[in-house]
Motif scaffolding. Structure first.
Motif, PDB file in Angstrom:
ATOM      1  N   GLU A 147      76.246  56.411  33.763  1.00  0.00           N
ATOM      2  CA  GLU A 147      74.867  56.609  32.896  1.00  0.00           C
ATOM      3  C   GLU A 147      74.997  58.503  32.732  1.00  0.00           C
ATOM      4  N   ALA A 148      74.274  58.530  31.620  1.00  0.00           N
ATOM      5  CA  ALA A 148      73.886  60.299  31.697  1.00  0.00           C
ATOM      6  C   ALA A 148      73.562  60.679  32.755  1.00  0.00           C
ATOM      7  N   SER A 149      72.605  60.031  33.536  1.00  0.00           N
ATOM      8  CA  SER A 149      71.812  60.662  34.576  1.00  0.00           C
ATOM      9  C   SER A 149      72.971  61.293  35.232  1.00  0.00           C
ATOM     10  N   ARG A 150      74.168  61.268  35.611  1.00  0.00           N
ATOM     11  CA  ARG A 150      74.824  61.869  36.932  1.00  0.00           C
ATOM     12  C   ARG A 150      76.462  62.773  35.872  1.00  0.00           C
ATOM     13  N   LEU A 151      75.892  62.666  34.355  1.00  0.00           N
ATOM     14  CA  LEU A 151      77.192  63.519  33.589  1.00  0.00           C
ATOM     15  C   LEU A 151      76.803  64.781  33.617  1.00  0.00           C
ATOM     16  N   VAL A 152      77.722  65.915  33.984  1.00  0.00           N
ATOM     17  CA  VAL A 152      77.545  67.549  34.076  1.00  0.00           C
ATOM     18  C   VAL A 152      78.228  67.573  33.409  1.00  0.00           C
ATOM     19  N   ALA A 153      77.944  68.358  31.749  1.00  0.00           N
ATOM     20  CA  ALA A 153      79.110  69.211  31.176  1.00  0.00           C
ATOM     21  C   ALA A 153      79.588  70.919  31.973  1.00  0.00           C
ATOM     22  N   TYR A 154      80.885  70.829  32.438  1.00  0.00           N
ATOM     23  CA  TYR A 154      81.141  72.642  32.564  1.00  0.00           C
ATOM     24  C   TYR A 154      82.052  72.650  31.814  1.00  0.00           C
ATOM     25  N   GLY A 155      81.571  74.119  31.713  1.00  0.00           N
ATOM     26  CA  GLY A 155      82.344  74.959  29.843  1.00  0.00           C
ATOM     27  C   GLY A 155      83.307  76.477  30.591  1.00  0.00           C
ATOM     28  N   GLU A 156      84.289  76.491  30.806  1.00  0.00           N
ATOM     29  CA  GLU A 156      84.608  77.664  31.316  1.00  0.00           C
ATOM     30  C   GLU A 156      85.176  78.397  30.112  1.00  0.00           C
ATOM     31  N   SER A 157      84.787  80.024  29.844  1.00  0.00           N
ATOM     32  CA  SER A 157      85.166  80.319  29.040  1.00  0.00           C
ATOM     33  C   SER A 157      84.804  79.767  27.523  1.00  0.00           C
ATOM     34  N   LEU A 158      85.850  79.974  26.614  1.00  0.00           N
ATOM     35  CA  LEU A 158      86.025  79.244  25.556  1.00  0.00           C
ATOM     36  C   LEU A 158      85.367  77.553  25.424  1.00  0.00           C
ATOM     37  N   GLY A 159      85.496  77.516  26.299  1.00  0.00           N
ATOM     38  CA  GLY A 159      84.647  75.858  26.534  1.00  0.00           C
ATOM     39  C   GLY A 159      83.737  75.538  27.079  1.00  0.00           C
ATOM     40  N   THR A 160      82.922  76.867  27.230  1.00  0.00           N
ATOM     41  CA  THR A 160      81.846  76.690  27.140  1.00  0.00           C
ATOM     42  C   THR A 160      80.698  76.697  25.860  1.00  0.00           C
ATOM     43  N   GLY A 161      81.460  77.282  24.915  1.00  0.00           N
ATOM     44  CA  GLY A 161      80.675  76.297  23.507  1.00  0.00           C
ATOM     45  C   GLY A 161      81.002  75.195  22.696  1.00  0.00           C
ATOM     46  N   VAL A 162      82.525  74.509  23.606  1.00  0.00           N
ATOM     47  CA  VAL A 162      82.665  73.158  23.455  1.00  0.00           C
ATOM     48  C   VAL A 162      81.201  72.017  24.336  1.00  0.00           C
TER      49      VAL A 162
END
Length: 285
Positions: free
Chosen positions: A139-154
């Protein structure tokens, strides 16, 4: 004399136009210095991980590392930087999943054995594909996006489009055009750059809690860019200033405690038992 100056001006203008043409044609190879080295989880020494390959809607095959979360734990979708690879993120993969948290770390198209060539639209498609894959059983309630450098834009783009429990931005920028303008100050970057990842324009659309990490000695993406993006971001949010932190070591140079606290806050709202079992991954060819 006037004629000679006119000819010199024309020659200099021609050289400038040629330089612009070369930069324009080669801009994606400069923005995406992709490594094609493919690394298995066994080679990386990662326990509890699986090699994964899945297909995007436009037909590319993405290589990824996958570790399902334990009950009551968050699941991190990790998007690496432009010079990154699965191999050079192996230590982070281990650290971020050490306490039972899940991790899906994808290799963008053209990177680490994934097919295709990277573009902004392509990387966003890769992120959406990873999100949809993991949403099959978590479920979305456990999903955390981690973006590093260029990946922050993603990560910002994904968080602006899809429900998430949190968004972690490690050395973020306002746009890649702003970053490129620091080096190519003599070029009208905003007109010529194809892939601008304009996070500042969409950060207000994010509805998840945000954590920003940025090093004060970042020589690649200035600390001020992270501050500007943070200022534009909606609440709830938190900014972690890494004193003396360099560009790619914020997590290791003091940011891990803040990340742990952020993830623990997400997990505080999860049931003791997770509702999803790991999706059976496609076998790596």
């Amino acid at each position: 004399m006037v004629r000679r100056f006119r000819l010199l001006a024309i020659a200099l203008l021609a050289l400038y136009v040629c330089a612009l043409a070369v930069l324009f044609v080669n801009q994606r190879s400069l923005l995406y210095p992709a490594s094609d080295r493919r690394t298995s989880v066994a080679e990386a020494g990662l326990t509890g991980f699986q090699d994964l390959v899945f297909q995007t809607p436009d037909g590319e095959r993405l290589v990824a590392w996958w570790k399902p979360p334990q009950p009551g734990k968050a699941l991190i979708l990790y998007f690496h930087g432009n010079g990154g690879s699965l191999w050079n993120q192996r230590f982070r993969a281990r650290a971020l999943s050490a306490s039972g948290r899940g991790l899906l770390m994808i290799s963008y198209r053209g990177y680490s054995g994934s097919t295709g060539s990277p573009t902004e639209a392509g990387l966003h498609t890769d992120a959406r594909t990873a999100y949809e894959w993991v949403k099959q059983s978590h479920e979305a309630s456990r999903l955390v996006a981690y973006g590093e450098s260029l990946g922050t834009g993603v990560a910002v783009r994904l968080a602006s489009e899809q429900p998430l429990a949190g968004l972690i931005l490690d050395a973020p920028y306002t746009s890649t055009a702003d970053v490129a303008s620091l080096t190519y100050w003599y070029v009208p970057v905003s007109w010529l750059m194809l892939d601008q990842f304009r996070s500042l324009d969409i950060i207000q659309q994010v509805r998840a809690p945000i954590l920003v990490l940025h090093g004060t000695d970042d020589r690649t993406i200035p600390f001020a860019f992270g501050e500007r993006l943070y200022a534009a971001a909606p609440e709830p949010k938190r900014f972690i200033r890494i004193e003396g932190g360099s560009h790619s070591r914020n997590l290791e140079q003091g940011g891990m405690a803040a990340v742990e606290d952020f993830l623990a806050a997400v997990e505080a709202h999860l049931p003791e038992r997770s509702s999803g079992n790991a999706v059976t991954p496609q076998q790596t060819p």
